[in-house]
Scaffold this active site. Structure first.
Site, PDB file in Angstrom:
ATOM      1  N   GLN A  38       0.864  -1.177   0.000  1.00 25.88           N
ATOM      2  CA  GLN A  38       0.000   0.000   0.000  1.00 25.88           C
ATOM      3  C   GLN A  38       0.907   1.236   0.000  1.00 25.88           C
ATOM      4  O   GLN A  38       1.433   1.646   1.036  1.00 25.88           O
ATOM      5  CB  GLN A  38      -0.902  -0.017   1.233  1.00 25.88           C
ATOM      6  CG  GLN A  38      -1.686  -1.316   1.407  1.00 25.88           C
ATOM      7  CD  GLN A  38      -2.766  -1.509   0.353  1.00 25.88           C
ATOM      8  OE1 GLN A  38      -3.766  -0.802   0.336  1.00 25.88           O
ATOM      9  NE2 GLN A  38      -2.575  -2.474  -0.531  1.00 25.88           N
ATOM     10  N   ALA A  58     -11.662   2.400   4.744  1.00 24.09           N
ATOM     11  CA  ALA A  58     -10.701   1.537   4.057  1.00 24.09           C
ATOM     12  C   ALA A  58      -9.914   2.306   2.989  1.00 24.09           C
ATOM     13  O   ALA A  58     -10.149   3.485   2.733  1.00 24.09           O
ATOM     14  CB  ALA A  58     -11.431   0.351   3.443  1.00 24.09           C
ATOM     15  N   HIS A  59      -8.986   1.581   2.358  1.00 24.27           N
ATOM     16  CA  HIS A  59      -8.089   2.215   1.386  1.00 24.27           C
ATOM     17  C   HIS A  59      -8.838   2.781   0.179  1.00 24.27           C
ATOM     18  O   HIS A  59      -9.836   2.240  -0.271  1.00 24.27           O
ATOM     19  CB  HIS A  59      -6.991   1.251   0.929  1.00 24.27           C
ATOM     20  CG  HIS A  59      -7.491  -0.028   0.323  1.00 24.27           C
ATOM     21  ND1 HIS A  59      -6.663  -1.080   0.015  1.00 24.27           N
ATOM     22  CD2 HIS A  59      -8.728  -0.450  -0.049  1.00 24.27           C
ATOM     23  CE1 HIS A  59      -7.359  -2.058  -0.507  1.00 24.27           C
ATOM     24  NE2 HIS A  59      -8.614  -1.694  -0.553  1.00 24.27           N
ATOM     25  N   ASN A  60      -8.339   3.922  -0.284  1.00 23.59           N
ATOM     26  CA  ASN A  60      -8.847   4.615  -1.469  1.00 23.59           C
ATOM     27  C   ASN A  60     -10.274   5.138  -1.330  1.00 23.59           C
ATOM     28  O   ASN A  60     -10.916   5.487  -2.321  1.00 23.59           O
ATOM     29  CB  ASN A  60      -8.757   3.723  -2.713  1.00 23.59           C
ATOM     30  CG  ASN A  60      -7.329   3.438  -3.123  1.00 23.59           C
ATOM     31  OD1 ASN A  60      -6.764   2.422  -2.723  1.00 23.59           O
ATOM     32  ND2 ASN A  60      -6.728   4.338  -3.880  1.00 23.59           N
TER      33      ASN A  60
END
Length: 344
Positions: free
Chosen positions: A198, A239-241
């Site tokens: 990441q 969460a991511h993005n």
């Protein structure tokens, strides 16, 4: 500090009804009022307390109609809830702010520390990090390498900001929250899972407040973004993005799966969940424990239930749900009658 009803009314644009020299030095809930305290009444459910409260001053809405005399001095305002919020903000601003760097703090010689900054014991400021003027870093906070922290921010104990993340001005993060941990990225293989690095960051814009033990994950690539004015409660997972639009608020235990895009001015109830890679339009209201699994239809939509649906449809379905055991019994009886008719 002590303030009179007259002084308070001038601060918030209110109208005194009673003794304008009544003085207060603290706040109290209307049902727990005491002499020298100021309370407020905005919810009609609590109206009966105004006749028995011991508070010296009570903030009330302009349109409140009294059925009996009250002993407290009233300050009538357009919106009592907003007025008490303004007073609490003023009270908070009057409290002395800590400054200075504790000798037990660990600060990289390559970090840039602004003016009037407080950094508490055992806090860590990494290589190349920037801490803006007037920010307060409480004990055991970790600010990673290359982190940029704006002016007048407050990071409470045990907050961790991973490397490279960027925070704007007046950002408040409560104890135990983690900003910039790895997003949940793994690719299955025959033996298990390969970790997907990441390499992105988290960007938090101005005037964002994040509750205790909330996690905002760094992106796989690019940024996870909380836009200006976002307010997150405790125990939330972003969460991511993901991207959360301006002035959106979320209650405790909300969960956003990866790449979810939430619009501006949305309101999200506790324990609501969002599937990944969906878009929620501006000003959407999402009820508690709602499960949003697809894009929403448009601005201002209201959703409740899981899977999420229009409230009218949800209540109709709920009414039917209560009757399902009875309907099931009736269905079996009808089937038996049909079989009997067929046999004849």
């Amino acid at each position: 500090m002590i303030f009179t009803a007259k002084q308070i009314a001038e601060m918030i644009g209110g109208r005194v009804e009673g003794n304008e020299n009544a003085a207060v030095h603290t706040f109290a809930k209307i049902e727990e009022g005491q002499e020298g305290a100021i309370s407020f009444l905005s919810n009609p459910k609590y109206t009966h307390f105004i006749y028995e409260t011991k508070s010296s001053i009570v903030l009330v809405n302009d349109d409140l109609q009294l059925e009996h005399p009250v002993s407290a001095t009233l300050i009538r305002v357009k919106n009592a809830y907003e007025a008490v919020a303004r007073l609490l903000q003023l009270y908070e601003q009057m409290k002395p702010r800590k400054t200075g760097i504790d000798p037990l703090a660990s600060i990289s010689p390559n970090a840039i520390i602004g003016q009037n900054v407080y950094i508490g014991a055992f806090a860590v400021v990494g290589d190349g990090a920037v801490v803006g003027d007037g920010s307060q870093i409480y004990p055991h906070v970790v600010i990673g390498d290359g982190v940029k922290l704006g002016q007048q921010c407050q990071l409470y104990p045990n907050v961790t900001i991973y490397q490279g993340c960027q925070l704007g001005n007046r950002v408040t993060i409560h104890a135990g929250s983690v900003i910039g941990a790895d997003g949940f990225g793994f690719a299955p293989n025959q033996e298990g899972y390969d970790k997907i690095p990441q390499i992105g960051i988290v960007i938090i814009e101005d005037d964002v407040e994040i509750g205790a033990n909330t996690c905002v994950d760094r992106s796989t690539m690019g940024q996870t973004i909380l836009h200006k004015g976002v307010k997150l409660d405790n125990l939330i997972q972003v969460a991511h993005n993901c991207e959360v639009g301006e002035n959106t608020v979320m209650s405790a235990q909300v969960g956003l799966a990866g790449s979810t895009k939430i619009g501006a001015w949305c309101m999200v109830g506790g324990q609501a969940g969002f599937a990944g890679h969906i878009h929620v339009a501006d000003k959407t209201f999402v009820g508690a424990q709602c499960g949003v699994i697809s894009n929403t239809k448009g601005q201002g939509e209201q959703l409740i239930g899981s899977p999420a649906m229009d409230p009218k449809l949800f209540f109709k379905a709920s009414a039917v749900m209560k009757r399902l055991p009875e309907m099931y019994k009736e269905l079996n009886e009808l089937k038996r009658e049909i079989e009997t008719i067929k046999n004849k």
